[in-house]
Design a protein around this motif. Sequence first.
Motif, short mmCIF file in Angstrom:
data_model
loop_
_atom_site.label_atom_id
_atom_site.label_comp_id
_atom_site.label_asym_id
_atom_site.label_seq_id
_atom_site.Cartn_x
_atom_site.Cartn_y
_atom_site.Cartn_z
N ALA A 32 4.52 17.32 -15.23
CA ALA A 32 4.70 16.37 -13.77
C ALA A 32 5.90 17.19 -12.84
N LEU A 33 6.62 17.57 -13.29
CA LEU A 33 7.73 18.71 -12.65
C LEU A 33 6.77 20.25 -12.46
N GLY A 37 8.07 18.42 -8.52
CA GLY A 37 9.15 19.72 -8.00
C GLY A 37 10.46 19.06 -8.11
N ARG A 38 10.55 17.29 -8.64
CA ARG A 38 11.60 16.93 -8.31
C ARG A 38 11.79 16.33 -10.14
N GLU A 39 13.14 16.39 -10.42
CA GLU A 39 12.90 15.96 -11.41
C GLU A 39 12.96 14.53 -12.03
N PRO A 40 14.18 13.43 -11.23
CA PRO A 40 13.29 11.98 -11.53
C PRO A 40 11.98 11.92 -11.45
N LEU A 45 7.05 10.03 -13.49
CA LEU A 45 5.57 10.01 -13.69
C LEU A 45 5.36 10.14 -15.31
N THR A 46 5.95 11.17 -15.89
CA THR A 46 6.26 11.18 -17.64
C THR A 46 6.00 9.76 -18.35
#
Lengths: 181, 262
Positions: A32-33, A37-40, A45-46
Amino acid sequence: MSEEEHRPAGNTPGMSFDALVERHYQGLYRFALSLTGREPEAADLTQQAFAVWASKGHQLREADSARAWLYTTLRREFLKKRRHETRFRKVEIGEVEAELSAVSPDLVERMDAAAVMEAFQQVEEPFRAALALFYMEENSYREIAGILDLPIGTVQSRISRGKAQLQRILAARMKERASRG
Amino acid sequence: MDSVEARRILELYRPGQDDADPFFAEALAEARRDPQLGRWLEEQSRLHGAIRRKLTEVGPPVGLKERILDTGRLAADSGGFWRDRWGMSDPARRRPSFAFAAAAAAVLAVVMFAGSRLSSRRGGDDLEAWRGKMVAFVSVDYRLDLHEEIYAGLRRRLVEGGYPSIAELPPRLAALHLEGGSLLDWQGHKVTLVCMEAEEDHDAWLFLADRAAIAGAPVGETLRIALSGRMATASWSRAGLVFLLVTEGDEAAVRRYLDPVK
């Protein structure tokens, strides 16, 4: 039969929700990252992938297919979100011959993991998803093709070109670092 | 196979992972024969390992696993809709882990789209609970049971199955592209979902249920608008049915699909 070994619909061997999360959430998060490209956003998504699994994942006939199913679902959720945000930039695939740049493994080893991930984010999107699955080494080529809903030949082509892009980006960063001294 | 072709193939090779894949067999054999190609492969394999290690060093944020699991545990008591939806007779007793997982879907959807609130009552047979579950259903990935682009065809199948339907869709909804429908259950009552493709890639969903099945349903055609996270909903009753229209956006978004009389 223990809770860990409960059988979902279809009487095929399965695993508990806890075990499924434990086994796959890290890999799914990294995938997902690599997409967002964005952690939150990657964390959401996870979580969403597991939510969807909870609603219909038990329909899987084979417990082993849970992993590929989760990756497919996560990518589908990502595309769905993106569809509402922006249209994908069209990338002409096949125009440029992939040429691997000379990147030293030792220099990569000395790089910060975050810097490598940042470089990875710069790989163009159609290549990036395939490349992420390639490097994670959790899926065979056949599974990657299934997750991305592409023929294996297209997956291989995207990985080849994605690798070339990534190595060019890494080489440029190394050069930049070297010139700064 | 010459070394140029072998090199192109080996760019895709992952040491260990792809050893048994016959696609690479000939190219690997070529690398064993050709020292220059062998050295190149060794270097590429080291680079692959280095990049892979760096990428897998990046871990999930602290608490993500707990977030997923805790949300699931909180959901353990509220799986009725999903249980009904997927035809599980008594998962809480017979398949405890799945019951836990299935229940998570409703709550996760609610949490993720912030604002939708499940009824605190176990029965959950009032308008608010029904609305929350229906919004949760369309907020996560779902599958249409019936694919029909013409409403008359969809209606025929709904009637055959004894699901709630109306003779014609309201004009503004009828003007949208029909995608199909789903057959749902709510506390033992049949619920119809009609899915339409609205503007800008957004969908509009119309749920229909017997009015008697939803305690607290609107009286007559008095419209009730409610916002639920990123979704806006409108509900009303007519001819013994309760209607729930859901779409992404604000009040104006949902009103766009209602006839002026509402």
